[in-house]
Design a protein around this motif. Structure first.
Motif, PDB file in Angstrom:
ATOM      1  N   SER A 107       0.835  -1.289  -0.026  1.00 18.62           N
ATOM      2  CA  SER A 107      -0.027   0.038  -0.097  1.00 18.62           C
ATOM      3  C   SER A 107       0.886   1.221   0.151  1.00 18.62           C
ATOM      4  N   SER A 108       0.366   2.444  -0.203  1.00 17.55           N
ATOM      5  CA  SER A 108       1.171   3.684  -0.189  1.00 17.55           C
ATOM      6  C   SER A 108       1.208   3.924   1.347  1.00 17.55           C
ATOM      7  N   ASP A 109       0.407   3.520   2.220  1.00 13.98           N
ATOM      8  CA  ASP A 109       0.412   3.872   3.596  1.00 13.98           C
ATOM      9  C   ASP A 109       1.156   2.706   4.124  1.00 13.98           C
ATOM     10  N   ILE A 117      -5.646  -2.466  11.285  1.00 12.92           N
ATOM     11  CA  ILE A 117      -5.720  -1.754   9.934  1.00 12.92           C
ATOM     12  C   ILE A 117      -7.379  -1.376   9.866  1.00 12.92           C
ATOM     13  N   THR A 118      -7.578  -0.060   9.684  1.00 13.61           N
ATOM     14  CA  THR A 118      -8.903   0.514   9.213  1.00 13.61           C
ATOM     15  C   THR A 118      -9.496  -0.075   7.708  1.00 13.61           C
ATOM     16  N   TYR A 119     -10.784   0.041   7.591  1.00  8.26           N
ATOM     17  CA  TYR A 119     -11.165  -0.308   6.215  1.00  8.26           C
ATOM     18  C   TYR A 119     -10.669   0.693   5.219  1.00  8.26           C
ATOM     19  N   LYS A 120     -10.300   2.075   5.731  1.00  5.62           N
ATOM     20  CA  LYS A 120      -9.868   2.912   4.674  1.00  5.62           C
ATOM     21  C   LYS A 120      -8.467   2.458   4.317  1.00  5.62           C
ATOM     22  N   GLU A 121      -7.731   1.970   5.468  1.00 10.69           N
ATOM     23  CA  GLU A 121      -6.262   1.564   4.766  1.00 10.69           C
ATOM     24  C   GLU A 121      -6.287   0.346   3.961  1.00 10.69           C
TER      25      GLU A 121
END
Length: 179
Positions: free
Chosen positions: A78-80, A87-91
């Protein structure tokens, strides 16, 4: 010389070039010469094997233990900088690809994920199974973008090819809880 070899992995053995011998063989496995001092060994069975040097009509042996290769783990790209255990669903939606890796393993290995099963359980306990063969980044992105808070993703039945040897091994299952 490391006296441990790994099943299914391409093992590299370095031999002192000053040690002169007329023949070299191995009891369980496939031995290939890379250069005058380096050989590759591929083993699919056994808990022990012997490297046999023939020198002046005498055999000299070196015993090796054969260990099972550890199960590769999935790496989520991921870019994050994400922590898969928190982990969040946005991540999760920003995951671009997955690959298989081995942490703290002495042999250099390249892997290809050839199949895996993903079970998605949403917050209403509805279950969806997805089987992917030769998954690519588009497959993973398509699945990740549909995630929601509270979803659970189980990655299992992971089959991985060791690219150097073309051997198929199992990957380590992983469960992700999205916050």
């Amino acid at each position: 010389m490391n006296k441990t070899l790994y099943k299914s992995s391409l093992n590299i053995i370095e031999i002192n070039p000053n040690y002169k011998f007329s023949d070299l063989s191995i009891t369980n496995g496939e031995l290939k010469k890379i250069n005058d001092s380096t050989y590759s060994v591929l083993i699919d069975t056994s808990y022990q094997t012997k490297l046999i040097f023939k020198k002046h009509k005498k055999n000299h042996e070196i015993n090796f233990r054969v260990n099972k290769m550890p199960e590769p783990e999935l790496k989520f790209w991921s870019s994050d900088n994400i922590d898969i255990n928190n982990i969040t669903y946005k991540e999760f939606r920003n995951i671009k690809a997955i690959s298989a890796i081995l942490s703290d393993f002495s042999n250099s290995c390249s892997f290809k994920i050839i199949s895996l099963e993903i079970i998605k359980i949403d917050k209403n306990d509805s279950e969806k199974k997805i089987k992917l063969n030769n998954p690519n980044s588009n497959d993973i992105q398509r699945i990740a973008i549909q995630s929601n808070k509270g979803d659970i993703y189980i990655f299992k039945n992971i089959k991985i090819e060791i690219e150097d040897t073309k051997r198929i091994i199992n990957g380590k299952d992983v469960t992700i809880y999205l916050k």
